[in-house]
Enzyme design. Structure first.
Site, mmCIF file in Angstrom:
data_model
loop_
_atom_site.group_PDB
_atom_site.id
_atom_site.type_symbol
_atom_site.label_atom_id
_atom_site.label_comp_id
_atom_site.label_asym_id
_atom_site.label_seq_id
_atom_site.Cartn_x
_atom_site.Cartn_y
_atom_site.Cartn_z
ATOM 1 N N TYR A 268 0.478 -1.357 -0.104
ATOM 2 C CA TYR A 268 0.164 0.071 0.030
ATOM 3 C C TYR A 268 0.613 0.822 -0.216
ATOM 4 O O TYR A 268 1.104 1.674 0.973
ATOM 5 C CB TYR A 268 -1.030 0.123 1.058
HETATM 6 C C1 LIG Z 1 -7.154 -1.454 -7.742
HETATM 7 C C2 LIG Z 1 -6.033 -2.216 -6.923
HETATM 8 C C3 LIG Z 1 -6.181 -2.941 -6.152
HETATM 9 C C4 LIG Z 1 -4.395 -4.239 -5.122
HETATM 10 N N1 LIG Z 1 -5.619 -5.088 -4.562
HETATM 11 C C5 LIG Z 1 -4.066 -5.377 -4.246
HETATM 12 C C6 LIG Z 1 -5.117 -6.508 -2.942
HETATM 13 O O1 LIG Z 1 -5.660 -7.516 -2.508
HETATM 14 N N2 LIG Z 1 -3.656 -7.006 -2.177
HETATM 15 C C7 LIG Z 1 -2.672 -6.230 -2.025
HETATM 16 O O2 LIG Z 1 -1.277 -6.965 -1.509
HETATM 17 N N3 LIG Z 1 -2.405 -4.787 -3.043
HETATM 18 C C8 LIG Z 1 -3.230 -4.941 -2.734
HETATM 19 N N4 LIG Z 1 -3.288 -3.939 -4.093
HETATM 20 C C9 LIG Z 1 -1.767 -3.276 -4.252
HETATM 21 C C10 LIG Z 1 -0.933 -3.817 -5.071
HETATM 22 O O3 LIG Z 1 -0.326 -5.462 -4.908
HETATM 23 C C11 LIG Z 1 0.613 -3.347 -5.083
HETATM 24 O O4 LIG Z 1 0.715 -2.330 -5.897
HETATM 25 C C12 LIG Z 1 2.029 -4.251 -5.971
HETATM 26 O O5 LIG Z 1 3.107 -3.344 -5.520
HETATM 27 C C13 LIG Z 1 1.420 -3.993 -7.653
HETATM 28 O O6 LIG Z 1 1.831 -5.122 -8.411
HETATM 29 P P1 LIG Z 1 1.627 -3.836 -10.251
HETATM 30 O O7 LIG Z 1 2.875 -5.699 -10.769
HETATM 31 O O8 LIG Z 1 0.440 -4.552 -10.425
HETATM 32 O O9 LIG Z 1 2.708 -2.864 -9.550
HETATM 33 P P2 LIG Z 1 4.128 -2.069 -10.671
HETATM 34 O O10 LIG Z 1 3.516 -0.367 -9.872
HETATM 35 O O11 LIG Z 1 4.349 -2.317 -11.977
HETATM 36 O O12 LIG Z 1 5.274 -2.413 -9.289
HETATM 37 C C14 LIG Z 1 4.690 -2.147 -8.176
HETATM 38 C C15 LIG Z 1 5.993 -2.329 -7.294
HETATM 39 O O13 LIG Z 1 7.237 -3.315 -7.858
HETATM 40 C C16 LIG Z 1 8.135 -3.300 -9.068
HETATM 41 N N5 LIG Z 1 8.189 -4.369 -9.584
HETATM 42 C C17 LIG Z 1 7.252 -4.372 -10.547
HETATM 43 N N6 LIG Z 1 7.823 -5.464 -11.362
HETATM 44 C C18 LIG Z 1 8.586 -5.527 -10.996
HETATM 45 C C19 LIG Z 1 9.442 -7.002 -11.597
HETATM 46 N N7 LIG Z 1 9.615 -7.754 -12.373
HETATM 47 N N8 LIG Z 1 10.428 -7.275 -10.587
HETATM 48 C C20 LIG Z 1 10.868 -6.277 -10.088
HETATM 49 N N9 LIG Z 1 10.355 -5.203 -9.429
HETATM 50 C C21 LIG Z 1 8.750 -5.180 -9.851
HETATM 51 C C22 LIG Z 1 7.476 -1.515 -9.176
HETATM 52 O O14 LIG Z 1 9.146 -1.278 -9.909
HETATM 53 C C23 LIG Z 1 7.518 -0.958 -8.271
HETATM 54 O O15 LIG Z 1 8.144 -0.834 -7.103
HETATM 55 C C24 LIG Z 1 -3.912 -3.235 -5.458
HETATM 56 C C25 LIG Z 1 -3.710 -1.931 -5.864
HETATM 57 C C26 LIG Z 1 -4.344 -1.030 -6.578
HETATM 58 C C27 LIG Z 1 -4.535 -0.475 -7.498
#
Ligand SMILES: Cc1cc2nc3c(=O)[nH]c(=O)nc-3n(C[C@H](O)[C@H](O)[C@H](O)COP(=O)(O)OP(=O)(O)OC[C@H]3O[C@@H](n4cnc5c(N)ncnc54)[C@H](O)[C@@H]3O)c2cc1C
Ligand SMILES: *[C@@H]1O[C@H](CO)[C@@H](O)[C@H](O)[C@H]1NC(C)=O
Length: 538
Positions: free
Chosen positions: A473
Site C-alpha cells: 500500500y
Molecule cells: C486496484 C488495486 C487493488 C489492489 N488490491 C490489492 C490486494 O488485494 N492485495 C494486495 O496485497 N495488494 C493490492 N494492491 C496493491 C498491489 O499489490 C501493489 O500495488 C503491487 O505492487 C502492484 O503490482 P504491479 O505489478 O501491478 O505494480 P507496479 O506498479 O508495476 O510495481 C509495483 C512495485 O514493484 C516493482 N516491480 C514491479 N514489477 C517488478 C519486477 N518484475 N521485478 C522487480 N520489481 C518489480 C515496481 O518497480 C514498483 O516498485 C492493489 C492495488 C490496486 C491499484
C-alpha cells in the site's frame, strides 16, 4: 555607450550563451540516449532483436504504451515526469540488456509489471529514467499434477486465476482480488488476499523464481541462493533484481465455496455492537473463513459492509456464524455458493453471469485518482473509540477504511520466514482509501489531506513504535528520500515499519547482491553507509 545599451548587449550575450549551453545539453542528452539505444542493440542476441521493444518519445506508440498501465490518474498528468525511453522486453535477454546498459550508462531504471503502485513509483521519477515495462512477459504454465505454475512477472492476477480455473476446479492461488494487479509488484511486495488466513500471503507460496540480477545474469533459486530468493518474497523486487517469473504453489480449494456481502447502517442497525463482535472474532474464526469489514460514509452516515469468502458450503458457514458471530444475523439467503474462480468476480463486483474470461481483461472500466495508507491493529478498539471513529468518518466523508482480519495461518508463520513480518499479534490491517474523479493538484491535495486526517485520528488505536505499514500500500508520506546517502537512520526508521526485524537482513542482502545500488528507487532498501559510493547517492 550608455548603461542601458550595455545592459541590453550583456543580456543579448548571456541569452546567446545560455541558448548555446542549452543546445549543447540537449545534444548531449540526445547523444546520451543514442548511445544508450546503441548499447541495447549491441547487447541483444540476433535470435531476439530488441529494436521492436524500444519506444522513444518521438514514436507514436510511446504515449499509448506509457498510459496503458497507469492505474492512478494522479500520474497521468501533463506535468508527470516521463521516461526518456520505454523498453518492453519480448524476451529475457532484453531484460539483461536493460540492466547491463542501464548500469554502464549510469541511468535510472524503473520496473513496471502491472502498474498498480499507488504512488506511481514504478513509472515516475524525479531524475531522468527509462522504463522497463514487463507487460509482454506474461506467460503462465500451470502444472496441476505438481500443483504449481510458472508465472511471468507481467501476468495479471486475473490471468493467473483464470488459467488455474481452466485446468482445475479444486485449485487456486492466494492473492489479491483485483484482477488487473501485476504479479511482479504484487508478489515481490508480499501480496495478500481473502485466502490469507488459510494459506498466508502470495509470497508465502513461492517455490522458485527467475530473476535478472545487477550483473545482468539470469538466475533461478539455486543459482541466486537463498538470501536473494528470500528478499524477493516481500522485500519489494525493485531493490534487488528484475523478477522475470515466479513459480507459484497452487493451493487446494473446494469445488464450491461460499460468499456473502451484508451491509449494516449506523442509525438503523447496531453497527457499533456488530463491529465490536467482528473485532473480537474475525481473527479467531476457522481459517477457511475470511470476513473483510468495509467502512464508508453514505448519505451522511456510516455503512459497515461485511464481505466474505468461506472455503466450504453455506450450511457449514451458517452454523459457524450462528455460533461465533451471531450479531451479524447471517441467513442462508445472504449466501451464494459458486466456484472459487467465480468468487473472484463476486469480490471484484463483476456480475456473476459474466464469462470468467473477463478476468483476462487488462483494461479497467473506470480509472480514478487514488491515495492509500495502511495500519495494523493489535488490540480491539473499545466501543467508545468506535463511536468516535464513526463521528470522524462522517465529518471527513470521503476516506474509507477496509479492515482485513489476520490470525489463522498468518499468525502461525514466523516473522523471519520472508521479509513480510506482520504475523502473530496483528488482529487486522487497515487500508485507508480515497478515490476521486476530479483532476488537478488542488483536488489531489484535498483528498490526500482528508486521508491523512483519518490516519492521524486512528493513532491511539493502531500499532506504535513503530507504526507498522504494508509495503504494497505504497504511501509517499512515509518518505521518499531515505534511500539516499547519509540518511541511513531515517531509512531504518522507515524500513522497520514495513519489515520490522527483517529490515537489517534486507540491507545486508542488498549490499551483497547490488553493491553499486543500481536497483534503487524512492523507497528502496539502502546500502549500509560503509558501502555507499559517492555516485550512489542520487
Ligand atoms: C486496484 C488495486 C487493488 C489492489 N488490491 C490489492 C490486494 O488485494 N492485495 C494486495 O496485497 N495488494 C493490492 N494492491 C496493491 C498491489 O499489490 C501493489 O500495488 C503491487 O505492487 C502492484 O503490482 P504491479 O505489478 O501491478 O505494480 P507496479 O506498479 O508495476 O510495481 C509495483 C512495485 O514493484 C516493482 N516491480 C514491479 N514489477 C517488478 C519486477 N518484475 N521485478 C522487480 N520489481 C518489480 C515496481 O518497480 C514498483 O516498485 C492493489 C492495488 C490496486 C491499484
Ligand atoms: C491520460 O492522459 C492522456 C493525455 O492527456 C489522455 O488522452 C488519456 O485519456 C488519459 N487517460 C485516462 C484514463 O483518463
Amino acid at each position: 555607450m550608455g548603461i542601458l545599451k550595455a545592459v541590453v548587449v550583456l543580456t543579448m550575450i548571456s541569452t546567446l550563451l545560455l541558448s548555446i549551453i542549452w543546445k549543447a545539453t540537449l545534444d548531449s542528452d540526445e547523444d546520451g540516449n543514442q548511445n544508450f539505444i546503441q548499447c541495447l542493440l549491441d547487447n541483444s542476441v540476433p535470435s531476439h532483436p530488441i529494436s521492436s521493444a524500444i519506444y522513444t518519445p518521438e514514436s507514436s506508440s510511446y504515449s499509448p504504451v506509457l498510459q496503458s498501465y497507469i492505474r492512478n490518474l494522479r500520474f497521468n498528468e501533463s506535468w508527470t515526469p516521463k521516461p526518456f525511453l520505454i523498453l518492453t522486453p519480448l524476451h529475457q535477454s532484453h531484460v539483461q540488456a536493460a540492466v547491463v546498459c542501464g548500469k554502464s550508462h549510469g541511468v535510472r531504471m524503473k520496473i513496471r509489471s502491472g502498474g498498480h503502485d499507488y504512488e506511481g513509483l514504478s513509472y515516475v521519477s524525479d531524475v531522468p529514467f527509462f522504463l522497463l515495462d514487463m507487460f509482454n512477459l506474461r506467460s503462465i504454465d500451470v502444472d496441476i499434477e505438481h500443483e504449481s505454475a510458472w508465472v511471468q512477472a507481467g501476468a495479471t492476477l486475473g490471468e493467473v486465476f483464470y488459467r488455474i480455473g481452466e485446468r482445475s476446479t479444486t485449485h487456486g492461488f492466494p492473492a489479491g482480488v483485483c484482477p488487473t494487479v501485476g504479479v511482479g509488484g504484487h508478489v515481490s511486495g508480499a501480496g495478500y488476499g481473502n485466502m490469507m488466513r488459510k494459506y498466508g500471503v502470495s509470497a508465502d507460496n513461492i517455490l522458485d523464481a527467475v530473476v535478472v540480477d545487477a550483473d545482468g545474469r539470469v538466475l533461478d533459486r539455486r543459482s541466486m541462493g537463498e538470501d536473494l530468493f528470500w528478499a524477493i518474497r516481500g522485500g519489494g523486487g525493485a531493490s534487488f533484481a528484475v523478477v522475470v517469473a515466479y513459480k507459484i504453489k497452487l493451493v487446494r480449494v473446494p469445488e464450491r465455496v461460499t460468499v456473502f456481502q451484508v451491509e449494516k447502517t449506523l442509525g438503523k442497525d447496531d453497527v457499533t455492537d456488530i463491529v465490536d463482535q467482528w473485532q473480537h472474532v474475525s481473527h479467531n474464526l476457522p481459517e477457511q473463513l475470511f470476513i473483510r469489514l468495509m467502512l464508508d460514509v453514505v448519505k451522511k452516515t456510516v455503512r459497515a459492509s461485511f464481505v466474505s469468502l468461506f472455503l466450504g458450503d453455506s450450511d457449514s458457514l451458517i452454523s459457524i456464524m450462528n455460533d461465533r458471530f451471531p450479531k451479524l444475523g447471517l441467513t442462508k439467503s445472504d449466501c451464494i455458493e459458486l466456484s472459487w474462480v467465480k468468487s473472484i468476480l463476486f469480490w471484484s463486483n463483476i456480475p456473476l453471469d459474466t464469462d470468467n474470461k473477463v478476468l483476462l481483461d487488462r483494461t479497467l472500466p473506470t480509472l480514478y485518482h487514488l491515495t492509500r495508507k495502511s495500519d495494523y491493529v493489535r488490540e480491539p478498539i473499545p466501543k467508545p473509540g468506535l463511536d468516535s471513529i464513526w463521528k470522524k468518518m462522517i465529518e471527513l466523508e470521503t476516506p474509507k477504511m477496509y479492515f482485513n482480519p489476520y490470525g489463522g495461518k498468518m499468525a502461525e508463520i514466523v516473522e523471519q520466514e520472508i521479509p513480510f513480518p506482520h504475523r502473530a499479534g496483528n488482529l487486522w490491517k487497515i487500508q485507508y482509501i480515497a478515490n476521486w474523479k476530479e483532476q488537478g493538484i488542488e483536488k489531489a491535495n484535498f483528498y490526500i489531506d482528508l486521508t491523512r486526517k483519518l490516519h492521524e485520528f486512528m493513532t491511539p488505536f493502531v500499532s506504535n513504535n513503530p507504526r507498522r505499514a504494508f509495503l504494497n500500500y505504497r504511501d509517499a508520506d512515509l518518505g521518499t528520500d531515505y534511500h539516499k546517502k547519509g540518511m541511513h537512520e531515517e531509512a531504518r526508521a522507515q524500513g522497520i515499519k514495513w519489515f520490522m526485524g527483517n529490515f537489517d537482513r534486507l540491507v545486508k542482502i542488498k549490499g551483497e547482491v547490488d553493491p553499486s545500488n543500481f536497483f534503487r528507487y524512492e523507497q528502496s532498501i539502502p546500502l549500509l553507509p560503509s558501502l555507499q559510493h559517492s555516485d550512489a547517492s542520487v
